[in-house]
Design a protein around this motif. Structure first.
Motif, mmCIF file in Angstrom:
data_model
loop_
_atom_site.group_PDB
_atom_site.id
_atom_site.type_symbol
_atom_site.label_atom_id
_atom_site.label_comp_id
_atom_site.label_asym_id
_atom_site.label_seq_id
_atom_site.Cartn_x
_atom_site.Cartn_y
_atom_site.Cartn_z
ATOM 1 N N SER A 1 0.831 -1.201 0.000
ATOM 2 C CA SER A 1 0.000 0.000 0.000
ATOM 3 C C SER A 1 0.867 1.253 0.000
ATOM 4 C CB SER A 1 -0.911 0.008 1.235
ATOM 5 O OG SER A 1 -1.546 1.270 1.374
ATOM 6 N N VAL A 2 0.536 2.201 -0.872
ATOM 7 C CA VAL A 2 1.296 3.459 -0.924
ATOM 8 C C VAL A 2 0.986 4.333 0.286
ATOM 9 C CG1 VAL A 2 1.512 3.493 -3.433
ATOM 10 C CG2 VAL A 2 -0.493 4.530 -2.355
ATOM 11 N N GLU A 3 -0.019 3.962 1.058
ATOM 12 C CA GLU A 3 -0.391 4.738 2.239
ATOM 13 C C GLU A 3 0.084 4.092 3.548
ATOM 14 O OE1 GLU A 3 -1.402 7.657 1.935
ATOM 15 O OE2 GLU A 3 -1.786 7.537 -0.210
ATOM 16 N N THR A 4 0.898 3.042 3.442
ATOM 17 C CA THR A 4 1.402 2.403 4.658
ATOM 18 C C THR A 4 2.251 3.383 5.461
ATOM 19 O OG1 THR A 4 2.553 0.459 5.511
ATOM 20 C CG2 THR A 4 3.522 1.532 3.601
ATOM 21 N N GLN A 5 2.319 3.205 6.772
ATOM 22 C CA GLN A 5 3.074 4.106 7.637
ATOM 23 C C GLN A 5 4.035 3.328 8.530
ATOM 24 O OE1 GLN A 5 -0.499 5.838 9.483
ATOM 25 N NE2 GLN A 5 0.098 7.817 8.639
ATOM 26 N N THR A 6 5.184 3.913 8.803
ATOM 27 C CA THR A 6 6.105 3.298 9.748
ATOM 28 C C THR A 6 5.518 3.416 11.151
ATOM 29 O OG1 THR A 6 7.277 5.410 9.877
ATOM 30 C CG2 THR A 6 8.206 3.736 8.412
ATOM 31 N N LYS A 7 5.815 2.445 11.995
ATOM 32 C CA LYS A 7 5.229 2.422 13.334
ATOM 33 C C LYS A 7 5.744 3.550 14.218
ATOM 34 C CE LYS A 7 4.382 -2.561 13.400
ATOM 35 N NZ LYS A 7 4.696 -3.861 14.060
ATOM 36 N N LEU A 8 7.019 3.885 14.050
ATOM 37 C CA LEU A 8 7.636 4.860 14.944
ATOM 38 C C LEU A 8 7.113 6.277 14.737
ATOM 39 C CD1 LEU A 8 9.742 5.331 17.168
ATOM 40 C CD2 LEU A 8 11.436 5.725 15.355
ATOM 41 N N ASP A 9 7.119 6.733 13.485
ATOM 42 C CA ASP A 9 6.734 8.130 13.236
ATOM 43 C C ASP A 9 5.555 8.280 12.286
ATOM 44 O OD1 ASP A 9 7.917 7.379 10.909
ATOM 45 O OD2 ASP A 9 9.499 8.885 10.932
ATOM 46 N N GLN A 10 4.952 7.154 11.897
ATOM 47 C CA GLN A 10 3.771 7.165 11.025
ATOM 48 C C GLN A 10 4.037 7.868 9.693
ATOM 49 O OE1 GLN A 10 0.339 8.590 13.200
ATOM 50 N NE2 GLN A 10 0.696 7.203 14.914
ATOM 51 N N ALA A 11 5.251 7.746 9.202
ATOM 52 C CA ALA A 11 5.606 8.356 7.918
ATOM 53 C C ALA A 11 5.272 7.409 6.778
ATOM 54 C CB ALA A 11 7.088 8.703 7.889
ATOM 55 N N THR A 12 4.695 7.941 5.710
ATOM 56 C CA THR A 12 4.366 7.151 4.531
ATOM 57 C C THR A 12 5.593 7.054 3.621
ATOM 58 O OG1 THR A 12 3.673 9.088 3.270
ATOM 59 C CG2 THR A 12 1.981 7.985 4.627
ATOM 60 N N PRO A 13 5.572 6.160 2.614
ATOM 61 C CA PRO A 13 6.691 6.106 1.665
ATOM 62 C C PRO A 13 6.959 7.462 1.008
ATOM 63 C CG PRO A 13 5.318 4.157 1.424
ATOM 64 C CD PRO A 13 4.606 5.063 2.386
ATOM 65 N N LEU A 14 5.895 8.226 0.744
ATOM 66 C CA LEU A 14 6.073 9.540 0.119
ATOM 67 C C LEU A 14 6.849 10.483 1.027
ATOM 68 C CD1 LEU A 14 3.741 11.472 -2.135
ATOM 69 C CD2 LEU A 14 4.549 12.653 -0.094
ATOM 70 N N LEU A 15 6.564 10.438 2.324
ATOM 71 C CA LEU A 15 7.287 11.300 3.262
ATOM 72 C C LEU A 15 8.748 10.878 3.371
ATOM 73 C CD1 LEU A 15 4.616 11.745 6.102
ATOM 74 C CD2 LEU A 15 5.184 13.319 4.237
#
Length: 264
Positions: free
Chosen positions: A115-129
């Motif tokens: 998913s392009v909207e997935t987020q990292t657990k630590l800072d909730q950053a998406t692949p785009l960020l």
């Protein structure tokens, strides 16, 4: 003959590859309803697709459990290592490749279901960020093409423009502005993109933001404007760091000029 062409495409230094790998490559190509040769030669670079690498990795794990000690080329080992890091988690793989700037793998991971909207657990950053923070504009555009939210924010409610401004990525900021991102949005600490650019010493980005409508009088939660933040940073700089001093002086000049224009 076809099998030898396939193996040569993967790497001229794969002396380890045998009939088992060839069968995997052939079956991979068949899943795309194309002949192996036509499937492989459509790749824009001499980098094998994730599907083929996954097949090679499976064989290698079974054979030796240590692909780094095989005779695979350095290029193949690099990408097998990437797959190992991802541990068959394609969503995790998309974040890693976005951060590392591996454009040749982004679409593959998306096609595999990441998913392009997935987020990292630590800072909730998406692949785009992540791509924004690392200055990977081509990946940003690829993610956007695949439906990524250009207005996504991390755990601190910072958007891509704030991140790009903080790191000094001019081309990325310019692109994000053209895509209509809110230039005056503020995060949970009420920092704007202009404040991030000012505090991190990015005069060219300060000017870019102001020229595109950034408000100079916005204040953060401590009631400080971008000019206040730049001035505070300036007085803390060691007198011997002339280049840094000049950079912040330039920022303050840009902000003051903008303030005067607004007043008039």
């Amino acid at each position: 003959m076809k099998l030898y062409v396939i193996l040569f495409f993967l790497s001229p230094s794969i002396t380890y590859a045998g009939n088992t790998q060839a069968r995997i490559c052939y079956s991979t190509a068949r899943t795309h309803n194309k002949k192996p040769n036509s499937y492989l030669t459509q790749r824009s670079k001499r980098v094998p697709s994730l599907k083929i690498l996954a097949g090679l990795a499976a064989v290698t794990y079974t054979a030796s459990k240590d692909y780094k000690n095989t005779n695979l080329s350095v290029e193949i080992i690099e990408y097998l290592t990437l797959l190992d890091i991802c541990k068959n988690d394609y969503t995790n793989g998309l974040i890693i490749t976005a951060a590392q700037g591996k454009i040749e793998f982004i679409q593959d991971f998306i096609d595999l279901g990441a998913s392009v909207e997935t987020q990292t657990k630590l800072d909730q950053a998406t692949p785009l960020l992540w791509a924004t923070a690392r200055n990977h504009l081509s990946i940003i555009t690829t993610l956007q093409y695949n439906g990524a939210n250009m207005h996504a924010v991390n755990i601190e409610k910072s958007n891509a423009l704030m991140i790009g401004a903080c790191y000094g990525h001019y081309d990325v900021c310019q692109y994000l502005i053209k895509q209509g991102i809110n230039i005056n949005e503020q995060n949970q600490c009420k920092y704007s993109a202009l404040m991030f650019a000012a505090i991190s010493g990015q005069p060219s980005i300060c000017k870019l933001l102001i020229d595109n409508g950034a408000f100079t009088e916005l204040t953060n939660k401590n009631e400080k404007t971008a000019l206040h933040l730049a001035a505070e940073k300036h007085v803390k700089i060691n007198g011997h760091e002339q280049a840094k001093l000049e950079r912040y002086e330039n920022i303050m000049r840009i902000l003051l000029d903008a303030k005067i224009k607004v007043a008039n």
